[in-house]
Design a protein around this motif. Structure first.
Motif, PDB file in Angstrom:
ATOM      1  N   MET A  20      -3.507   5.743   6.656  1.00  0.00           N
ATOM      2  CA  MET A  20      -2.893   4.431   6.787  1.00  0.00           C
ATOM      3  C   MET A  20      -3.739   3.475   7.611  1.00  0.00           C
ATOM      4  O   MET A  20      -4.051   3.745   8.776  1.00  0.00           O
ATOM      5  CB  MET A  20      -1.515   4.553   7.436  1.00  0.00           C
TER       6      MET A  20
ATOM      7  N   ILE B  52      -0.031  -2.738   3.832  1.00  0.00           N
ATOM      8  CA  ILE B  52       1.029  -1.735   3.663  1.00  0.00           C
ATOM      9  C   ILE B  52       2.094  -2.255   2.700  1.00  0.00           C
ATOM     10  O   ILE B  52       2.597  -1.519   1.842  1.00  0.00           O
ATOM     11  CB  ILE B  52       1.655  -1.380   5.033  1.00  0.00           C
TER      12      ILE B  52
ATOM     13  N   ARG C  93       2.922   4.645  -0.573  1.00  0.00           N
ATOM     14  CA  ARG C  93       3.304   4.299   0.795  1.00  0.00           C
ATOM     15  C   ARG C  93       4.026   5.465   1.459  1.00  0.00           C
ATOM     16  O   ARG C  93       3.796   5.782   2.622  1.00  0.00           O
ATOM     17  CB  ARG C  93       4.188   3.055   0.799  1.00  0.00           C
TER      18      ARG C  93
ATOM     19  N   LEU D  53       1.265  -1.684  -0.968  1.00  0.00           N
ATOM     20  CA  LEU D  53       1.126  -0.330  -1.493  1.00  0.00           C
ATOM     21  C   LEU D  53       2.218  -0.009  -2.498  1.00  0.00           C
ATOM     22  O   LEU D  53       3.373  -0.439  -2.354  1.00  0.00           O
ATOM     23  CB  LEU D  53       1.195   0.688  -0.356  1.00  0.00           C
TER      24      LEU D  53
END
Length: 356
Positions: free
Chosen positions: A301, A308, A316, A311
Motif C-alpha cells: 500500500m 487508494i 484494495r 483501487l
C-alpha cells in the motif's frame, strides 16, 4: 580527403557537444520494488534516466552508505532506519515545496504506523507491508495452526523453513512469540527471544531475505518468514520473472503479533539530482494513476488517499489490511538513542547466527 576527414571529425565533436546527456536519478532500494511502467513514465515525463541499485536488508544498506558509498540521489529504507540516517547526516529534511502532494494526499489513518516521523519531515512513505508466514497448504499436516509463530518449532517442518536474514525481524519474531514488544530493550526478554529463535533454528534451512519467494513455490521450503507484498506477487502471478499465478499458496498473520513495516523514500544528503528525487515523490503522490500502477506492481500500500480511492475494491481489500488484523501489527522503532540497545541486539543476532 584528409581535410574532409578532419572536417567530419570536427562536425561530429560539435554535434556530440550539442547533445546533452540525459540526467540520471540514482535510487538505492529493494529488489523488484518499483513498477517498470512507472519508471518508464517518469523517465519520459522528466527526460531522464532512472538507475536502480538494490539491497536485501536495511543493515546492509546502512553499512554500505556508512562505508562511503556515494552517488545515490534517494534511498528506500524501512521506517525504523530513517531516524538513524537523519542523525548520521545521510539524508536531507524534505523540502515539501518540491513535493506538495505528499502531505496533501497522505492517507491519514496510516500516521499511527509512523511514530518516529509522523509529520513526514524526513521521509515519504512508499509501501506498507506486513511480515507474514508464507506457506504451501499442501505441505501442512492436517490440524496444524499456521497463524502462530509456534509453528516454526514443529518437527514436521525440519529443514523446510526459511527465515529473513534480518536482525530486527528475526529477534522481533522471537519477542512477539513470547508476548513481548518487538522493541524491547530488556536484556532478559531479548535473551528469552534468542532462546526461542534457537529452538526454531533446528528447523530452519537458511536465513535469507530473498529466496523464500521462489522456494515456497518450488517446494524447497514449505514455510517462509517473509513480506506480505512479495507473497501476494507470487500468489497473483505478478512476480518480475513472469511466473504463473500460484493461487494454491497462502500466507498467515501470526496472532501473537507481526511486523507492520513501511519503506520510505528519502533524499540523500548532497544528492546531485535531488530535484529528480522530489519529482518522483510528487509523481507518485500527485498522480493517482501512477500510485495505483505502482501498488499493482509491488502489491503493497502506498498511503496516498487519492490512489487508494482509485483501487479496484477487491485489490484494495488485498493490500489495505483490515483494522482487526492491523491491531496485531507492531512497528519496529530505531533503538540507537537508547544506551546499549544496539550492542545488545547485535550480540543477540551474532549468537543466533553462530550457534549450530
Amino acid at each position: 580527403m584528409k581535410k574532409l576527414t578532419i572536417l567530419a571529425a570536427a562536425a561530429a565533436v560539435l554535434f556530440m557537444a550539442g547533445c546533452k546527456a540525459k540526467r540520471e536519478l540514482h535510487i538505492y532500494t529493494w529488489a523488484d520494488y518499483i513498477s517498470p511502467e512507472v519508471v518508464a513514465a517518469f523517465e519520459k515525463a522528466n527526460d531522464c534516466r532512472v538507475v536502480i541499485d538494490t539491497f536485501d536488508t536495511n543493515e546492509a544498506m546502512y553499512a554500505k552508505l556508512k562505508a562511503g558509498a556515494a552517488g545515490y540521489d534517494m534511498m528506500f529504507p524501512s521506517s525504523y532506519m530513517v531516524k538513524l540516517m537523519a542523525k548520521e547526516g545521510m539524508i536531507e529534511k524534505l523540502d515539501h515545496a518540491q513535493c506538495p502532494s505528499l502531505r496533501k494526499n497522505f492517507y491519514k489513518p496510516y500516521a499511527k504506523m509512523l511514530p518516529e516521523d509522523p509529520e513526514l519531515e524526513y521521509a515519504a512513505p512508499y509501501s506498507s507491508s506486513p511480515t507474514i508466514l508464507f506457506y504451501d497448504p499442501k505441505k501442512i499436516p492436517a490440524g496444524v495452526e499456521m497463524n502462530t509463530w509456534a509453528v516454526l518449532a514443529n518437527p514436521a517442518f525440519k529443514g523446510k523453513i526459511t527465515m529473513l536474514d534480518d536482525m530486527r525481524e528475526v529477534i522481533g519474531a522471537g519477542l512477539m512469540s513470547l508476548g513481548y514488544s518487538i522493541n524491547s530493550t530488556k536484556q532478559e526478554e531479548i535473551d528469552a527471544a534468542v532462546e526461542q529463535v534457537l529452538k526454531w533454528k533446528g528447523n530452519v534451512r537458511k536465513f535469507d531475505s530473498e529466496s523464500y519467494k521462489v522456494e515456497v513455490a518450488d517446494g524447497s521450503s514449505w514455510i517462509g518468514q517473509g513480506f506480505g507484498q512479495v507473497a501476494r506477487q507470487v500468489i497473483l502471478g505478478e512476480s518480475e520473472d513472469g511466473s504463473d499465478a500460484r493461487s494454491d499458496l497462502a500466507y498467515a498473520y501470526p496472532k501473537e503479533g507481526f511486523t507492520e513495516s513501511c519503506e520510505e523514500m528519502v533524499v540523500a544528503k548532497g544528492a546531485k539530482n535531488a530535484d529528480l528525487a522530489y519529482k518522483l515523490i510528487e509523481f507518485l503522490y500527485g498522480n493517482p494513476e501512477m500510485g495505483v500502477a505502482n501498488m499493482q506492481y509491488v502489491l503493497g500500500m502506498l498511503p496516498c488517499q487519492p490512489a487508494i480511492d482509485k483501487l479496484d475494491p477487491k485489490f484494495r481489500e488485498a493490500v489495505v489490511a483490515k483494522p482487526e488484523i492491523m491491531a496485531f501489527g507492531q512497528v519496529i522503532l530505531g533503538l540507537e538513542s537508547i544506551p546499549g540497545a544496539p550492542e545488545m541486539y547485535a550480540k543477540a543476532w551474532d549468537r543466533i547466527k553462530r550457534t549450530n
